[in-house]
Write an enzyme that holds these catalytic residues in place. Structure first.
Site, short mmCIF file in Angstrom:
data_model
loop_
_atom_site.label_atom_id
_atom_site.label_comp_id
_atom_site.label_asym_id
_atom_site.label_seq_id
_atom_site.Cartn_x
_atom_site.Cartn_y
_atom_site.Cartn_z
N PRO A 1 0.68 -1.18 -0.10
CA PRO A 1 -0.18 0.04 0.11
C PRO A 1 0.90 1.25 0.01
O PRO A 1 0.37 2.16 -0.23
CB PRO A 1 -0.80 -0.13 1.33
CG PRO A 1 -0.02 -1.06 2.13
CD PRO A 1 0.66 -2.09 1.18
N GLU B 1 2.20 -8.31 8.63
CA GLU B 1 2.18 -6.74 8.61
C GLU B 1 3.07 -6.21 7.51
O GLU B 1 3.32 -5.17 7.28
CB GLU B 1 3.07 -6.45 10.22
CG GLU B 1 2.43 -6.61 11.12
CD GLU B 1 1.21 -5.80 11.17
OE1 GLU B 1 1.40 -4.55 10.96
OE2 GLU B 1 -0.07 -6.22 11.48
N ARG C 1 -4.44 -7.44 -21.03
CA ARG C 1 -5.25 -6.75 -22.14
C ARG C 1 -4.52 -5.87 -23.17
O ARG C 1 -5.06 -6.02 -24.25
CB ARG C 1 -6.10 -5.80 -21.51
CG ARG C 1 -7.18 -6.32 -20.38
CD ARG C 1 -8.02 -5.37 -19.92
NE ARG C 1 -8.54 -4.59 -20.69
CZ ARG C 1 -10.08 -5.03 -21.33
NH1 ARG C 1 -10.44 -6.19 -21.17
NH2 ARG C 1 -10.52 -4.15 -22.18
N ASP D 1 -10.78 1.60 -24.46
CA ASP D 1 -11.19 1.55 -23.04
C ASP D 1 -10.98 3.00 -22.16
O ASP D 1 -10.28 3.70 -22.65
CB ASP D 1 -10.28 0.53 -22.25
CG ASP D 1 -10.86 -0.94 -22.51
OD1 ASP D 1 -11.85 -1.12 -22.98
OD2 ASP D 1 -9.89 -1.89 -22.83
N1 SAM Z 1 1.46 -3.01 7.60
C1 SAM Z 1 1.56 -2.83 6.13
C2 SAM Z 1 1.53 -1.26 5.89
O1 SAM Z 1 0.74 -0.55 6.59
O2 SAM Z 1 2.08 -0.78 4.96
C3 SAM Z 1 0.45 -3.40 5.45
C4 SAM Z 1 0.56 -4.78 5.18
S1 SAM Z 1 -0.88 -5.75 4.43
C5 SAM Z 1 -1.85 -6.04 5.75
C6 SAM Z 1 -0.27 -6.92 4.12
C7 SAM Z 1 0.33 -7.03 2.44
O3 SAM Z 1 -0.83 -6.93 1.36
C8 SAM Z 1 1.38 -6.04 2.17
O4 SAM Z 1 2.62 -6.35 2.50
C9 SAM Z 1 0.97 -5.98 0.64
O5 SAM Z 1 1.74 -6.94 -0.04
C10 SAM Z 1 -0.67 -6.30 0.32
N2 SAM Z 1 -1.10 -5.11 0.19
C11 SAM Z 1 -1.95 -4.58 0.93
N3 SAM Z 1 -2.54 -3.28 0.65
C12 SAM Z 1 -2.29 -3.22 -0.75
C13 SAM Z 1 -2.52 -2.44 -1.76
N4 SAM Z 1 -3.11 -1.15 -1.55
N5 SAM Z 1 -1.86 -2.50 -2.87
C14 SAM Z 1 -1.13 -3.51 -3.14
N6 SAM Z 1 -0.64 -4.48 -2.12
C15 SAM Z 1 -1.35 -4.35 -1.05
#
Ligand code: SAM
Length: 251
Positions: free
Chosen positions: A94, A121, A159, A174
């Site tokens: 994220p 995490e 795509r 698109d």
């Molecule tokens: N503690 C982390 C933080 O606050 O940045 C978030 C961890 S999340 C619960 C677990 C995993 O989900 C991340 O390591 C990532 O690979 C994936 N993930 C969560 N949200 C995402 C997003 N918006 N885009 C891409 N991957 C995401």
């Protein structure tokens, strides 16, 4: 041109359905895409196949260990017959740059993409520091894992591989392809629950249909995502129409 995708995850089973349907399936069957989903546990060093551990500094949750991820990526890059140079190693997070159509186009130019799906995490920071070459987020919200993010990126890039969509012009029409949202679509019946298909679409006048669709795309974007208009490629005629919309003189 084809793309080979490698996905590293502790939940390989999550990918079975989505990669066996629609355009992804078609692309795989046509040899335009190949997808290998790898279980990170296969690269763990201990008999329990451990891929996570407690965080230094305390706090709740677990952190994905770096060693299985490094070992997996290094083994994949050493595979014969697949590109090994300049392969994007994408950490899904994220905290990464936001995934957009522009990023999809950029990724679709590579013959191979490697994705690292985090869980818990997140992943040990050394993966980001020393291994990943890119970090991508699919939106400003937190998922429990990177799997759905990897699926979204595979769907959006497949795509764009020439030959995957039946109509070669389709990816260019698109939503977002030209920086605009797409015009509305209609099929039979001609009138449904009192709502009729716009007359112009039944007219057979191709030039008028093209003009109407362009104006609808502009209108939708103006109404819903005016931020996109700043970057879209617009003609003087488009600007004229947008000004009419602003003045309330167009529909
Ligand atoms: N503690 C982390 C933080 O606050 O940045 C978030 C961890 S999340 C619960 C677990 C995993 O989900 C991340 O390591 C990532 O690979 C994936 N993930 C969560 N949200 C995402 C997003 N918006 N885009 C891409 N991957 C995401």
């Amino acid at each position: 041109m084809a793309i080979h995708y490698d996905i590293l995850t502790i939940f390989p089973e999550a990918f079975q359905g989505i990669f066996s349907i629609g355009m992804v399936r078609k692309a795989r069957e046509a040899g335009l895409a190949s997808i290998a989903v790898h279980n990170l546990r296969d690269y763990a060093a201990d008999k329990h196949r451990t891929t996570d551990d407690t965080p230094y500094g305390g706090g709740g949750g677990m952190v994905m260990k770096p060693e299985p991820i490094f070992r997996a990526v290094e083994a994949l890059l050493a595979q014969p017959g697949l590109p090994a140079e300049n392969v994007p190693i994408i950490l899904l997070s994220p905290q990464g740059r936001l995934f957009t159509h522009e990023v999809a186009k950029e990724l679709a130019r590579h013959p191979r993409l490697i994705f690292i799906c985090g869980r818990y995490e997140g992943v040990d920071e050394r993966v980001r520091q020393l291994l990943a070459t890119d970090e991508i987020s699919i939106g400003d919200y937190v998922l429990s894992g990177g799997e759905i993010a990897a699926m979204a990126i595979v769907e959006a890039t497949v795509r764009l591989i020439p030959g995957v969509l039946g109509d070669p012009g389709a990816p260019f029409e698109d939503s977002l392809a030209e920086g605009l949202l797409e015009y509305p679509h209609y099929t039979r019946p001609r009138v449904f629950r009192g709502a009729a298909v716009p007359e112009v679409l039944l007219s057979g006048n191709h030039a008028e249909i093209v003009r109407w669709r362009r104006q609808q795309a502009l209108k939708r974007t103006w109404e819903r995502r005016p931020d996109l208009l700043k970057k879209a490629r617009l003609t003087p005629e488009d600007w004229e129409y947008l000004q009419k919309l602003e003045r309330g003189e167009a529909d």
